[in-house]
Design an enzyme around this catalytic site. Structure first.
Site, mmCIF file in Angstrom:
data_model
loop_
_atom_site.group_PDB
_atom_site.id
_atom_site.type_symbol
_atom_site.label_atom_id
_atom_site.label_comp_id
_atom_site.label_asym_id
_atom_site.label_seq_id
_atom_site.Cartn_x
_atom_site.Cartn_y
_atom_site.Cartn_z
ATOM 1 N N ASP A 87 0.924 -1.152 0.059
ATOM 2 C CA ASP A 87 0.113 0.142 0.138
ATOM 3 C C ASP A 87 0.854 1.263 0.066
ATOM 4 O OD1 ASP A 87 -2.202 1.745 0.138
ATOM 5 O OD2 ASP A 87 -2.803 1.220 2.172
ATOM 6 N N ASP B 177 -2.807 2.404 -6.206
ATOM 7 C CA ASP B 177 -1.876 2.721 -5.054
ATOM 8 C C ASP B 177 -1.904 1.335 -4.072
ATOM 9 O OD1 ASP B 177 -4.331 3.155 -3.954
ATOM 10 O OD2 ASP B 177 -3.564 4.555 -2.777
ATOM 11 N N GLU B 178 -2.490 0.191 -4.502
ATOM 12 C CA GLU B 178 -2.110 -0.685 -3.823
ATOM 13 C C GLU B 178 -2.478 -1.992 -4.576
ATOM 14 O OE1 GLU B 178 -5.310 -1.681 -0.653
ATOM 15 O OE2 GLU B 178 -6.500 0.188 -1.663
#
EC number: 2.7.7.7
Length: 365
Positions: A14, A108-109
């Site tokens: 993350d 983003d993860e």
């Protein structure tokens, strides 16, 4: 403790304050300053906040006006999703050097299954550390990670030592970790569900574990089985490299509230056009069309219609959205409208006289 299901080595990576961190990376003058990606106007919304801004209570999805009130020195920058996507692809290229089993959740993860990895390293923790080091050395960005036996625990663990840290929950540590976990930290338990659990005396994983399956299904419906299993370390979902989203859509917030369906019809036409621009690039279709309405008092209403066949054509989707708009009188003036397509089917979908297509979710700030 022994498990009667496969033990995998899962990493959840993350990125830390991703959008804001990219902006600070590209503009050194923004470094170490309270920053919000989004709009600071009356209608603006915070899409992301730097850790410097979070110290003041600024959070994503917060109105720009409230964020500015909490942090008068807050700097607003417009989102640059093309840039975020570019960086995200570079991060994923690093992931794929370690495993082909990469399941992105967003820009983003992502989940990585490194049970059998390309570098021959038996330690998922060391792989996670190496990946985080490479993201920082090659891209200048920081990431956190969670490592455990399944996706659920890895996801929860990645938040423990944020920012710029990682947490490993080994097989023998899973049950104690979950039993001591605040119920609000359970992935999938939102504020409303947490408040409901509080009423039943459920504050920790141990409290949740003390409830029978029958009790959980009675009070939490289909989610009852999920809660019953995850608190016991059971989560069978595999890392899927080609993940089909549950829904695709677009929405728009208006500068002035709309009170007439006539004006709303025009706005829905524009939203449908935004979806159609992406149709040629995708290979999915859906059966369920949902109209999202947010009123001026911020109450949210959704109206859905499920068709007996898959659709992808802009006119058909717009026709269904308008039908939903006229379905019943509006409760108030409207500040936001959105159209989404769900109940999706991916590549290979057969649609009579039409191509199977999909659209990407569009964020409007």
């Amino acid at each position: 403790m022994p498990y009667d299901f496969p033990i995998r080595k899962i990493i959840h990576v993350d990125m830390d304050a991703f959008y804001a961190s990219v902006e600070q990376l590209d503009d050194p003058e923004l470094s170490r300053k309270p920053l919000a990606v989004g709009g600071g106007s009356k209608r603006g919304v915070v899409a992301a906040a730097s850790y410097e801004a979070r110290k003041y209570g600024v959070r994503s999805a917060m109105s720009g006006a409230l964020a500015k009130k909490l942090c008068p020195e807050l700097i607003f920058v417009k989102p640059r999703f093309d840039r975020y996507k570019e960086i995200s692809q570079q991060i994923r290229s690093i992931f794929f050097e370690y495993t082909d089993l990469v399941e992105p959740l967003s820009l983003d993860e992502a989940y990585l299954d490194v049970t059998n990895n390309k570098v021959g390293n038996p330690s998922a923790s060391l792989i996670a550390q190496e990946i985080r080091n490479r993201i920082f050395s090659e891209l200048g960005l920081k990431a956190s990670a969670g490592i455990s036996i399944n996706k659920f625990i890895a996801k929860v663990a990645s938040d423990v030592n944020k920012p710029d840290g990682q947490k490993t929950v080994n097989p023998e540590e899973v049950i104690p970790f979950l039993e001591n976990l605040d119920i609000r930290k359970f992935y999938g338990v939102g504020k409303v569900t947490a408040d409901k659990m509080y009423q039943f005396g459920i504050f920790t994983g141990l409290d949740l574990k003390s409830k029978s399956l029958e009790f959980l299904e009675e009070h939490f419906g289909k989610s009852g089985m999920f809660y019953y299993q995850v608190v016991r370390g059971i989560h069978h979902s595999e890392v899927k490299s080609h993940r089909i989203p549950k829904s695709l859509g677009a929405e728009r917030t208006f500068g002035e509230n709309l009170s007439s369906e006539v004006f709303m019809k025009e706005k829905l036409e524009h939203i449908a056009v935004e979806l159609s621009k992406r149709i040629s690039k995708s290979k999915m279709a859906g059966k369920t069309i949902t109209l999202k309405i947010k009123y001026s008092d911020f109450t949210l209403q959704t109206r859905s219609k499920t068709l007996p066949y898959f659709v992808s054509d802009r006119e058909l989707i717009l026709e269904s959205a308008l039908e939903l708009l006229y379905q019943q009188p509006l409760d108030n003036s409207v500040r936001l409208l959105g159209i989404s397509l769900s109940n999706l089917k991916g590549a290979g979908t057969k649609v009579e006289d039409e191509k199977a297509v999909s659209v990407q979710l569009k964020f409007e700030l």
